[in-house]
Design a protein around this motif. Structure first.
Motif, short mmCIF file in Angstrom:
data_model
loop_
_atom_site.label_atom_id
_atom_site.label_comp_id
_atom_site.label_asym_id
_atom_site.label_seq_id
_atom_site.Cartn_x
_atom_site.Cartn_y
_atom_site.Cartn_z
N SER A 9 49.88 67.63 41.46
CA SER A 9 48.86 66.93 42.24
C SER A 9 47.70 66.47 41.37
O SER A 9 46.81 65.79 41.84
N THR A 10 47.70 66.85 40.09
CA THR A 10 46.62 66.42 39.21
C THR A 10 47.03 65.13 38.52
O THR A 10 48.16 64.98 38.07
N PRO A 11 46.11 64.19 38.44
CA PRO A 11 46.44 62.92 37.79
C PRO A 11 46.62 63.10 36.30
O PRO A 11 46.02 63.98 35.69
N LEU A 12 47.47 62.27 35.72
CA LEU A 12 47.70 62.33 34.27
C LEU A 12 46.44 61.94 33.52
O LEU A 12 46.14 62.47 32.47
N VAL A 13 45.74 60.98 34.04
CA VAL A 13 44.51 60.52 33.41
C VAL A 13 43.40 60.67 34.45
O VAL A 13 43.52 60.16 35.56
N SER A 14 42.33 61.35 34.08
CA SER A 14 41.24 61.54 35.03
C SER A 14 40.52 60.21 35.27
O SER A 14 40.62 59.29 34.47
N ASN A 15 39.79 60.17 36.36
CA ASN A 15 39.03 58.96 36.67
C ASN A 15 38.00 58.66 35.59
O ASN A 15 37.76 57.51 35.27
N LYS A 16 37.39 59.71 35.04
CA LYS A 16 36.40 59.50 33.99
C LYS A 16 37.05 58.91 32.74
O LYS A 16 36.49 58.03 32.10
N ARG A 17 38.22 59.41 32.39
CA ARG A 17 38.90 58.88 31.21
C ARG A 17 39.36 57.45 31.43
O ARG A 17 39.27 56.62 30.54
N LEU A 18 39.82 57.16 32.63
CA LEU A 18 40.21 55.79 32.95
C LEU A 18 38.99 54.88 32.87
O LEU A 18 39.05 53.78 32.31
N GLY A 19 37.86 55.34 33.39
CA GLY A 19 36.62 54.58 33.30
C GLY A 19 36.22 54.35 31.85
O GLY A 19 35.81 53.25 31.47
N TRP A 20 36.35 55.41 31.03
CA TRP A 20 36.02 55.28 29.61
C TRP A 20 36.93 54.27 28.93
O TRP A 20 36.47 53.45 28.13
N VAL A 21 38.23 54.30 29.25
CA VAL A 21 39.17 53.36 28.66
C VAL A 21 38.80 51.93 29.04
O VAL A 21 38.79 51.02 28.19
N ILE A 22 38.46 51.72 30.30
CA ILE A 22 38.09 50.38 30.75
C ILE A 22 36.81 49.91 30.06
O ILE A 22 36.76 48.79 29.53
#
Length: 145
Positions: A9-22
């Motif tokens: 149930s845990t995402p592979l990439v956290s929302n913060k990391r996705l935000g950082w990547v973007i």
């Protein structure tokens, strides 16, 4: 019967990391484009809507040309285009580094308390800069890009 295949149930990439990547992708791509094309000599970038409508400089006028010069290593020319932008960049850089450290380590860098009066003061400085750079008399004309 219980399935042997469990779905996490845990995402592979956290929302913060996705935000950082973007954010990092946008900064990197924008920097490459800005390094490659000089805003002073090409039509790749839009002109300032405020300048087009009023004929006056806004607080951000000259920022693209200044950033282009910074990417080329010319701090003096960047300062000539928009001194306020150059003075505020270290704070933006610290903010990005702080966010990066927090995303990857879970710990944040020192976040100083900024009193609301200081934020209002910064707003007043930006408005004063906006007005003063449009006065066509020295020393104010030095603020124009």
């Amino acid at each position: 019967m219980q399935s042997s295949f469990l779905i996490s149930s845990t995402p592979l990439v956290s929302n913060k990391r996705l935000g950082w990547v973007i954010i990092t992708t946008v900064i990197t791509a924008g920097s490459i484009v800005l390094y490659s094309f000089n805003p002073a000599t090409t039509n790749v970038f839009p002109s300032s809507p405020f300048r087009e409508l009023t004929g006056l400089f806004c607080a951000g006028c000259g920022s693209l040309r200044g950033l282009h010069q910074l990417l080329r290593g010319n701090l003096g020319a960047a300062f000539g285009f928009n001194p306020l932008m150059v003075l505020l960049l270290p704070f933006m850089f610290y903010s990005y580094i702080s966010y990066t450290v927090e995303v990857f380590t879970g710990r944040s860098l020192y976040k100083p308390f900024i009193h609301p009066k200081l934020i209002w003061c910064l707003l007043y400085v930006i408005i004063a800069y906006w007005i003063l750079r449009n006065i066509p008399v020295e020393p104010f004309s030095w603020l124009a890009p």
